[in-house]
Design a protein around this motif. Sequence first.
Motif, short mmCIF file in Angstrom:
data_model
loop_
_atom_site.label_atom_id
_atom_site.label_comp_id
_atom_site.label_asym_id
_atom_site.label_seq_id
_atom_site.Cartn_x
_atom_site.Cartn_y
_atom_site.Cartn_z
N MET A 173 -17.36 -23.00 -26.06
CA MET A 173 -17.49 -23.63 -27.38
C MET A 173 -16.08 -23.44 -28.29
O MET A 173 -15.58 -22.46 -28.30
N THR A 174 -15.58 -24.53 -28.81
CA THR A 174 -14.19 -24.93 -29.51
C THR A 174 -14.97 -25.03 -31.01
O THR A 174 -15.21 -26.12 -31.14
N ALA A 175 -14.93 -24.06 -31.69
CA ALA A 175 -15.36 -24.19 -33.16
C ALA A 175 -14.40 -23.91 -34.25
O ALA A 175 -13.40 -23.09 -34.09
N GLN A 226 -13.86 -23.19 -38.47
CA GLN A 226 -14.61 -22.98 -39.78
C GLN A 226 -13.85 -23.56 -41.06
O GLN A 226 -12.62 -23.42 -41.27
N HIS A 258 -9.90 -20.58 -37.37
CA HIS A 258 -10.03 -20.82 -35.77
C HIS A 258 -9.84 -19.33 -35.25
O HIS A 258 -8.85 -18.65 -35.59
N PRO A 279 -15.11 -16.50 -29.77
CA PRO A 279 -16.13 -17.21 -30.79
C PRO A 279 -16.90 -16.46 -31.43
O PRO A 279 -17.75 -16.71 -32.40
N MET A 294 -19.28 -24.45 -40.54
CA MET A 294 -18.83 -24.27 -38.78
C MET A 294 -18.99 -25.49 -38.20
O MET A 294 -19.85 -26.50 -38.48
N VAL A 295 -17.95 -26.08 -37.58
CA VAL A 295 -17.98 -27.49 -36.72
C VAL A 295 -17.62 -27.10 -35.31
O VAL A 295 -16.54 -26.29 -34.96
N ASP A 296 -18.55 -27.32 -34.46
CA ASP A 296 -18.39 -27.43 -33.04
C ASP A 296 -17.59 -28.52 -32.69
O ASP A 296 -18.22 -29.62 -32.55
N ASP A 337 -16.77 -29.52 -29.69
CA ASP A 337 -17.37 -29.84 -28.39
C ASP A 337 -18.60 -30.43 -28.34
O ASP A 337 -19.00 -30.61 -27.19
N GLU A 338 -19.12 -30.55 -29.59
CA GLU A 338 -20.47 -31.40 -29.81
C GLU A 338 -20.14 -32.76 -29.18
O GLU A 338 -19.39 -33.69 -29.22
#
Length: 209
Positions: free
Chosen positions: A1-3, A5, A146, A150, A183-185, A187-188
């Motif tokens: 997961m690439t997240a 904030q 970042h 994770p 938080m924003v993912d 890879d969604e």
Amino acid sequence: MTAIQQVLWELRMDYIGHPYYVSGNAILHALGQHLDPETHAAVSTSHGVFVLGQFGTFPEEHSQSGIRPSLGSDLPDVEVYDDLFLQREAMHPWLLDTRARDALNTHDLRVHGGHPALAHETIMGRREDQRKQQQTTKWSVHAYLHADDPAVLPLGEDVLEGLQFGGKRNYGYGEVQLKDTQMVDLDEPELDDSRLEGAKARRRPSSSW
């Protein structure tokens, strides 16, 4: 997961530092006062962009629409990539046309002890026939955090509160208050990246074959 904030801080005191942004190094330095060395070394941050707390309307390319009070004072939901960049444009294109755009986009300067400082608020007079004689607009700082690990993010409110950016912090300058974080993912699958793909296609050199 690439997240990542997203963080939005409201300026509580004038800021002495770079006139166009709060550097990523300045934000990292402030965070370092609240983090252990290992966590601090794992975190990366973008520059902090100054944002107006004003009425605004979502541009067409964004996932939401309509007018929103104080659009620069909180973080709208992120459903497409364009939502990530809403508060990163210095011209604040989302400002209502009824607002004094040029005046609001000009950060007031105050001189403290010979040092120019960016005002934490903009106070503008209003017409005599209006209910209030002046309008106060608060400035905020927007940044992304970042970490490759994770498990490091999100940073808690206890870490993001009580920070100061820039110079003369011993005198209280650069004090900020946490307004919002999310938080924003990246890879969604629902996160529409058509804008980024289109930009890549435009930059790609044409084939000689």
